[in-house]
Design a protein around this motif. Structure first.
Motif, PDB file in Angstrom:
ATOM      1  N   ASP A 145      46.505  11.277 -11.759  1.00  0.00           N
ATOM      2  CA  ASP A 145      46.697  12.054 -10.519  1.00  0.00           C
ATOM      3  C   ASP A 145      46.168  11.249  -9.322  1.00  0.00           C
ATOM      4  O   ASP A 145      45.466  11.785  -8.458  1.00  0.00           O
ATOM      5  CB  ASP A 145      45.985  13.403 -10.602  1.00  0.00           C
ATOM      6  N   ALA A 146      46.534   9.981  -9.267  1.00  0.00           N
ATOM      7  CA  ALA A 146      45.886   9.040  -8.350  1.00  0.00           C
ATOM      8  C   ALA A 146      46.431   9.110  -6.930  1.00  0.00           C
ATOM      9  O   ALA A 146      47.643   9.217  -6.714  1.00  0.00           O
ATOM     10  CB  ALA A 146      46.036   7.614  -8.884  1.00  0.00           C
ATOM     11  N   ALA A 147      45.527   9.010  -5.969  1.00  0.00           N
ATOM     12  CA  ALA A 147      45.883   8.910  -4.560  1.00  0.00           C
ATOM     13  C   ALA A 147      46.284   7.473  -4.233  1.00  0.00           C
ATOM     14  O   ALA A 147      46.053   6.557  -5.004  1.00  0.00           O
ATOM     15  CB  ALA A 147      44.708   9.339  -3.699  1.00  0.00           C
ATOM     16  N   GLY A 148      46.905   7.294  -3.042  1.00  0.00           N
ATOM     17  CA  GLY A 148      47.142   5.950  -2.557  1.00  0.00           C
ATOM     18  C   GLY A 148      48.581   5.527  -2.405  1.00  0.00           C
ATOM     19  O   GLY A 148      48.852   4.355  -2.124  1.00  0.00           O
ATOM     20  N   VAL A 149      49.531   6.472  -2.557  1.00  0.00           N
ATOM     21  CA  VAL A 149      50.947   6.175  -2.321  1.00  0.00           C
ATOM     22  C   VAL A 149      51.544   7.299  -1.479  1.00  0.00           C
ATOM     23  O   VAL A 149      50.982   8.382  -1.374  1.00  0.00           O
ATOM     24  CB  VAL A 149      51.743   6.026  -3.646  1.00  0.00           C
TER      25      VAL A 149
END
Length: 295
Positions: free
Chosen positions: A142-146
């Protein structure tokens, strides 16, 4: 927060974690550790997200315990780790600090598997890309950064708001409902613990806003996705289909940069997959460790 931390510390000890502290670089770190049953087993380092802490990983740590050496830190600025007034806690600065932390905890013969959730996923992506000698495998959860498809959370962040802000009982429940799909697995916060949590979150508001300005609205906000193109290690991408924070469309954007990655989509869970579906996440991590193949 002392009563809640006391309860969580007991939980950590119950699953075999021991508290550690170390001064690394410019900050004092607090982290939990559990040894593996077999010498030389992979070291799994778990990096929490925005407003989170090492305790978010306890359900997953319980399921991975014994098979791997576990290292679960509070990032600088968060939880029990040191916060320095005026310091930068954005993606790039935290990734550099994380690299120093990995150097501190690594052992010869024990490859590091770096897991990052939400903001921690963005930090982990940069660290894995820039320090491949430290990170053998990486999991972005569930990664942030895009630049994912617009949702209400993202719209509010771009408007200068903190969608996670808590000021009373109603906003605390709204925060929990935003990050958890299933109310049944939300942390139980009976009075007076709930009052302590609300008061603590109110005091954290200026810091949270400062961090959100860096990771959500500055020119760094898409740095993790850009850095991911340099990740060559075996990788895992895992999302919940009901994630209301980092829209599931983010997984395809990361996958375009990391074609070697295992992709796992889970149903009936929200942003806190590591707490809502720990069995499924543990199975995916085990698959990463045993089956991932570099491109």
């Amino acid at each position: 927060m002392a009563p809640l931390r006391g309860v969580l510390a007991v939980q950590g000890r119950w699953i075999g974690l021991s508290e550690r502290h170390a001064v690394i670089g410019d900050h004092r770190w607090a982290y939990d550790e559990r040894e593996a049953k077999v010498a030389g087993a992979p070291t799994v380092v778990m990096v929490h997200g925005f407003t989170g802490g090492k305790e978010n990983w306890y359900p997953l740590a319980e399921r991975l315990g014994g098979r791997y050496r576990l290292v679960v830190p509070d990032l600088p600025g968060w939880g029990e780790s040191q916060r320095i007034d005026g310091a930068d806690y954005g993606f790039a600065a935290q990734a550099a600090r994380l690299a120093d932390f990995l150097r501190h905890v690594r052992r010869d013969g024990s490859p590091i598997v770096l897991l990052g959730h939400s903001m921690g996923g963005g930090i982990a992506a940069i660290a894995a890309a820039e320090h491949p000698q430290l990170v053998a495998r990486v999991g972005l959860i569930d990664a942030a950064g895009v630049r994912f498809q617009d949702n209400q959370f993202g719209i509010d962040v771009l408007a200068g708001e903190n969608p996670f802000a808590v000021s009373d009982a109603a906003s605390l429940q709204r925060y929990l409902d935003t990050v958890f799909h299933d109310r049944a697995v939300q942390p139980s916060l009976p009075w007076p613990v709930s009052e302590a949590v609300i008061g603590w979150r109110i005091r954290q508001a200026p810091f949270e806003q400062q961090v959100l300005d860096r990771i959500g609205r500055s020119d760094q906000r898409f740095l993790p996705g850009q850095a991911a193109a340099a990740i060559r290690q075996p990788a895992l991408l895992l999302w919940c289909r009901q994630d209301r924070v980092i829209d599931p469309s983010a997984m395809a954007l990361y996958a375009a940069q990391m074609p070697q990655a295992i992709q796992v989509s889970l149903d009936d869970c929200g942003h806190m997959s590591i707490m809502e579906k720990p069995d499924d996440v543990a199975a995916a991590v085990a698959r990463l460790i045993s089956q991932g193949t570099p491109r």
